[in-house]
Design a protein around this motif. Sequence first.
Motif, PDB file in Angstrom:
ATOM      1  N   PRO A 503       0.811  -1.224   0.000  1.00 49.01           N
ATOM      2  CA  PRO A 503       0.000   0.000   0.000  1.00 49.01           C
ATOM      3  C   PRO A 503       0.843   1.273   0.000  1.00 49.01           C
ATOM      4  O   PRO A 503       0.364   2.320  -0.407  1.00 49.01           O
ATOM      5  CB  PRO A 503      -0.801  -0.113   1.299  1.00 49.01           C
ATOM      6  CG  PRO A 503       0.037  -0.972   2.178  1.00 49.01           C
ATOM      7  CD  PRO A 503       0.676  -1.958   1.265  1.00 49.01           C
ATOM      8  N   THR A 585     -12.789   1.245  16.244  1.00 48.84           N
ATOM      9  CA  THR A 585     -12.563   2.003  15.013  1.00 48.84           C
ATOM     10  C   THR A 585     -11.403   2.985  15.169  1.00 48.84           C
ATOM     11  O   THR A 585     -10.617   3.170  14.267  1.00 48.84           O
ATOM     12  CB  THR A 585     -13.830   2.793  14.639  1.00 48.84           C
ATOM     13  OG1 THR A 585     -14.929   1.891  14.680  1.00 48.84           O
ATOM     14  CG2 THR A 585     -13.717   3.359  13.244  1.00 48.84           C
ATOM     15  N   LEU A 588      -8.024   2.121  14.113  1.00 49.99           N
ATOM     16  CA  LEU A 588      -7.800   1.656  12.757  1.00 49.99           C
ATOM     17  C   LEU A 588      -7.153   2.677  11.850  1.00 49.99           C
ATOM     18  O   LEU A 588      -6.948   2.427  10.675  1.00 49.99           O
ATOM     19  CB  LEU A 588      -9.117   1.195  12.143  1.00 49.99           C
ATOM     20  CG  LEU A 588      -9.601  -0.093  12.784  1.00 49.99           C
ATOM     21  CD1 LEU A 588     -10.849  -0.569  12.091  1.00 49.99           C
ATOM     22  CD2 LEU A 588      -8.528  -1.150  12.773  1.00 49.99           C
ATOM     23  N   TRP A 589      -6.847   3.842  12.376  1.00 46.11           N
ATOM     24  CA  TRP A 589      -6.131   4.763  11.510  1.00 46.11           C
ATOM     25  C   TRP A 589      -4.766   4.168  11.258  1.00 46.11           C
ATOM     26  O   TRP A 589      -4.049   3.758  12.165  1.00 46.11           O
ATOM     27  CB  TRP A 589      -5.996   6.136  12.159  1.00 46.11           C
ATOM     28  CG  TRP A 589      -5.430   7.001  11.114  1.00 46.11           C
ATOM     29  CD1 TRP A 589      -6.103   7.693  10.179  1.00 46.11           C
ATOM     30  CD2 TRP A 589      -4.053   7.177  10.861  1.00 46.11           C
ATOM     31  NE1 TRP A 589      -5.236   8.287   9.330  1.00 46.11           N
ATOM     32  CE2 TRP A 589      -3.974   7.997   9.704  1.00 46.11           C
ATOM     33  CE3 TRP A 589      -2.873   6.726  11.416  1.00 46.11           C
ATOM     34  CZ2 TRP A 589      -2.762   8.375   9.139  1.00 46.11           C
ATOM     35  CZ3 TRP A 589      -1.683   7.093  10.862  1.00 46.11           C
ATOM     36  CH2 TRP A 589      -1.629   7.914   9.740  1.00 46.11           C
ATOM     37  N   SER A 590      -4.388   4.084  10.023  1.00 46.12           N
ATOM     38  CA  SER A 590      -3.249   3.232   9.710  1.00 46.12           C
ATOM     39  C   SER A 590      -2.147   3.920   8.931  1.00 46.12           C
ATOM     40  O   SER A 590      -1.915   3.624   7.783  1.00 46.12           O
ATOM     41  CB  SER A 590      -3.724   2.020   8.933  1.00 46.12           C
ATOM     42  OG  SER A 590      -4.339   2.445   7.736  1.00 46.12           O
ATOM     43  N   PRO A 592       1.745   3.889   8.450  1.00 45.27           N
ATOM     44  CA  PRO A 592       2.657   2.777   8.711  1.00 45.27           C
ATOM     45  C   PRO A 592       3.352   2.947  10.056  1.00 45.27           C
ATOM     46  O   PRO A 592       3.817   4.044  10.390  1.00 45.27           O
ATOM     47  CB  PRO A 592       3.661   2.854   7.564  1.00 45.27           C
ATOM     48  CG  PRO A 592       3.439   4.146   6.880  1.00 45.27           C
ATOM     49  CD  PRO A 592       2.111   4.661   7.274  1.00 45.27           C
ATOM     50  N   GLU A 593       3.390   1.907  10.860  1.00 43.03           N
ATOM     51  CA  GLU A 593       4.097   1.999  12.138  1.00 43.03           C
ATOM     52  C   GLU A 593       5.593   2.100  11.874  1.00 43.03           C
ATOM     53  O   GLU A 593       6.075   1.740  10.813  1.00 43.03           O
ATOM     54  CB  GLU A 593       3.857   0.758  13.010  1.00 43.03           C
ATOM     55  CG  GLU A 593       2.427   0.469  13.309  1.00 43.03           C
ATOM     56  CD  GLU A 593       1.891  -0.555  12.325  1.00 43.03           C
ATOM     57  OE1 GLU A 593       2.494  -0.726  11.260  1.00 43.03           O
ATOM     58  OE2 GLU A 593       0.853  -1.159  12.642  1.00 43.03           O
TER      59      GLU A 593
END
Lengths: 594, 594
Positions: A503, A585, A588-590, A592-593
């Motif tokens: 992604p 929810t 769920l903000w994503s 990248p770690e």
Amino acid sequence: MTSLRRFFPILDWAGTYSRDTAANDLIAAVIVTIMLIPQSLAYALLAGLPAEVGLYASILPLVAYAIFGTSRALAVGPVAVVSLMTASAVGELAAQGTPEYLGAAIALALLSGLMLVAMGLFRLGFLANLLSHPVISGFITASGLLIAASQLKHILGIRADGQTLVEIAVALVRHIGETNLITLAIGVTATAFLFWVRKGLKPLLLSAGLHPRLADSLAKAGPVVAVAATTLAATLFSLGAQGVKLVGDIPTGLPMPTLPPLDPALWLQLAGPALLISVVGFVESVSVAQTLAAKKRQRIVPDQELIGLGAANIASAVSGGYPVTGGFARSVVNFDAGAATPAAGAFTAVGIALATLFLTPLLANLPQATLAATIIVAVLSLVDFKAIRRTYIYSRSDFAAMAATILVTLGVGVEAGITSGVVLSVLLYLFRTSRPHMAVVGIVPGTEHFRNVQRHKVLTGRTVLSVRVDESLYFANSRYLEDRILGLVAERPAIRHVVLMCPAVNVIDASAFETLEELNQRLKDSGVSLHLSEVKGPVMDRLQRTDFLEHLTGQVFLTQYQAFCTLDPQTAHVAESRNPKQAATSDLWSGPEI
Amino acid sequence: MTSLRRFFPILDWAGTYSRDTAANDLIAAVIVTIMLIPQSLAYALLAGLPAEVGLYASILPLVAYAIFGTSRALAVGPVAVVSLMTASAVGELAAQGTPEYLGAAIALALLSGLMLVAMGLFRLGFLANLLSHPVISGFITASGLLIAASQLKHILGIRADGQTLVEIAVALVRHIGETNLITLAIGVTATAFLFWVRKGLKPLLLSAGLHPRLADSLAKAGPVVAVAATTLAATLFSLGAQGVKLVGDIPTGLPMPTLPPLDPALWLQLAGPALLISVVGFVESVSVAQTLAAKKRQRIVPDQELIGLGAANIASAVSGGYPVTGGFARSVVNFDAGAATPAAGAFTAVGIALATLFLTPLLANLPQATLAATIIVAVLSLVDFKAIRRTYIYSRSDFAAMAATILVTLGVGVEAGITSGVVLSVLLYLFRTSRPHMAVVGIVPGTEHFRNVQRHKVLTGRTVLSVRVDESLYFANSRYLEDRILGLVAERPAIRHVVLMCPAVNVIDASAFETLEELNQRLKDSGVSLHLSEVKGPVMDRLQRTDFLEHLTGQVFLTQYQAFCTLDPQTAHVAESRNPKQAATSDLWSGPEI
């Protein structure tokens, strides 16, 4: 019409030019002219050129910039760093004082002008971005120290030339016995006076109730006072006869049209220095112009600035001048004095032209030590040791590039210094991106989301390895990708499927593409199939132009969840049945770690 | 112990070395030795060196690699491209046939070996990543063409030297009248035979029922047959007396320990070429080694490979050889012949040593045209025009770097060619990342999510401008960031707050940091405050080491939603009340849009 306006920014303001604006521009021009005369003489001497060349470089270039430049307040002309770079480049090809030296300086201006115009037309302004701030800052600090050191010989009245700090120091020590005491007295007095004007006079004027702008302008006129006073002293006491070096006769009259030497070998030798001078000059000029434009919410157009500066340099070359750029000090004076349009620059040009016609005979008795003093005081304000410390605290790799720039500039020379800074910052950047963040991911039970196995409680299957890549794939990191994936597979003998989750992959360049092909083949050789998931549209378009998708041992999945359900339905089933409400929810903000 | 094993990979396999493994290695060694003898002679001539130097470079280096290398099947020794690069580098410093030429070649091997070991110890293997695949592929294709062209003179029996394709062609045309017809007959026959062996013999052997591996090995022995047959013919018919150039007397005996010339000026001149040879050789070698290792799920260690190749080059230098690396053809033969450990390389070294002791007298009558034929057939297999087309279709910018590499290699020389390819690919990459994707975002009504205003139905307020940046901020793109933000603000006079949303910003380097400081100041000058949101932990840690957060006119918000509610509560209220269920969870996966 629009494109005409693009290339001739003068059309933006010339039509509506009013008497009020003209008055503002005229006042600014008078102030800048007074400031510019000693500066132009001094920088020409710094470049190893006859004093009048500095004046010539302050006439036509200003007119050319007024026509083609986009900044309303930028004042172009000779500047310290570019003068030093000119001396360094030309000094390798000819001896100071010869016609060849002057010819090479003129050719350098022409070449630099042509390069700037070409960069503007091809919109290559981005090349200037290769000079990172720490490299520029380090370069300017080192240049300032080098320039100040190179002027000490004029203060002492001795001969001591050198390209590097060590050479200069050795020459100074060797010749210090020849010091001319009168010259030293003039030089030290002038330097002390100019430092006092800069640090002490302005507060004094302010406390006397003067308007800050006026106080500032008066303080900037210090060099004129020093020039007038020491010239007068030299004339009254015939100091020239007592060994004090004077500027000497400066030819009166406007610059004549000149043609630089058309020697291909010379041009080839000057090409590298001309490129460096162009880029350094552009960076200096554009940052001054941007600072001033932002104060009035105006905009400058960097690509057009290249054309403006290029035109200024070509104008300098055809009128017997040397490389010029937008200077910091004079532009600020111009701005503060109320310059409203580039016409102020044109008026300044007229002022300097009048000076070359009528003022030069008065300057014959000006001691060189005075000019050296103005240079020393001007360049020491460019030296910024705090920036070195700030950079060290903020970023070690930026500090490394900065330190290399400073040390190589002082120890080897200006061209080597800036080149090594650029090369090192690019290498350090490529090194940093050559090891992109990659995470083995597993499914968050009860959701369709995948997270780093090392940071979250996630489920993974025995036979499927899912890896998320957090950077575009390109030549500098494609080998690392292959190494990592093959390493992960070698550690896990049960793996039968590898899924690359893409992604955050904005581009796959040709090297990374071939690496993917190899990876596909090598995994196939060891009985593992390769799959992709969440491939972005443009990346997918490219892959479809090739036969990669036919060779791919696995599939391309729209989502990682789909890949997981297809390749490892058992684990997917377990994940589905467990903790269906676990992930809120808001989790769920994503991004990248890390 | 572990670190000892790291530096001496031989310890991994020497302890458990069995008779079976030894038998496998021995068979592979015999096959590789037979293949290597003509190849070593030919590549030495290509490098402009006496034939025996090729043999010397195939003895000790193999032993050194067996001790320090990590690949089980890699066969090191002279290779075509490195031989051409050696000829180019040394040819500029000395005339072929002189002791200075040989000395410089030996110094080049030593320097390259030291550089490789240093790169390995400092783990600088990443430098090889700077050679993108299209640049390597273009370089090898161009080198192959250049080598084939350079060998035509041997086929024709004339003198025609040149560094570039044009020079070689001109020299060939000028001297073609001097062609020796017997030499031409030998050269053409040998070339045709070798092409047939490569393309025609193997299928024939396969259809005759031979095992594919055996057929392949027999086909690879073609050069030996050509060498034997033409040497016999030259001896029987005394072709040397008829103007056919022969290899001539090759000194018998093992290489003696040598010391390269210890001339600092020479070393300085060789430093650049040595670096290029090191990197090119490493890239070629490592990609061969990786291909073979992957077939058996083995791993090679790139940083240790640097040490292995470095040791091989140092070994080559101290035994009178020239730069070596892992070769493709011979490594594949070695692998296919069943080599199980690097001991196969050591056995091959013994084979070559025996050949230099007993076989060289037989080779005096070997025609140079035969060696030229083996080189031509070998290098033309490296020429890959399809790769050019593939790259063109896949990526125009990669194609540009590839085309530059090919044209400059053919037209100027090998060093200039590979350098321009590397510089161009780095510049194109920096250019691409110098304009990161940035999106003005607004809130998705009824959620706490923010999306690109151009792609989604979102709400924005009049006074707050929220911009999401989709890349790390560094020197090449910081100016663009400033330009874009200031441009967006200049277009929107009502704006009072700018929020930079940074979830995808992994790094802010010193240049970008100063740009942020400037941006803060410039926005302040025009009455706008600057805020940050969703700043990653490590980035925030860095900012906290400075006084930036004290100067920042705005705040740092944990989430963009928080920023929005604080700065524009009215719009936030409107967004909250509208369509609370509009955005389904599945929409909320948020890779940055393109």
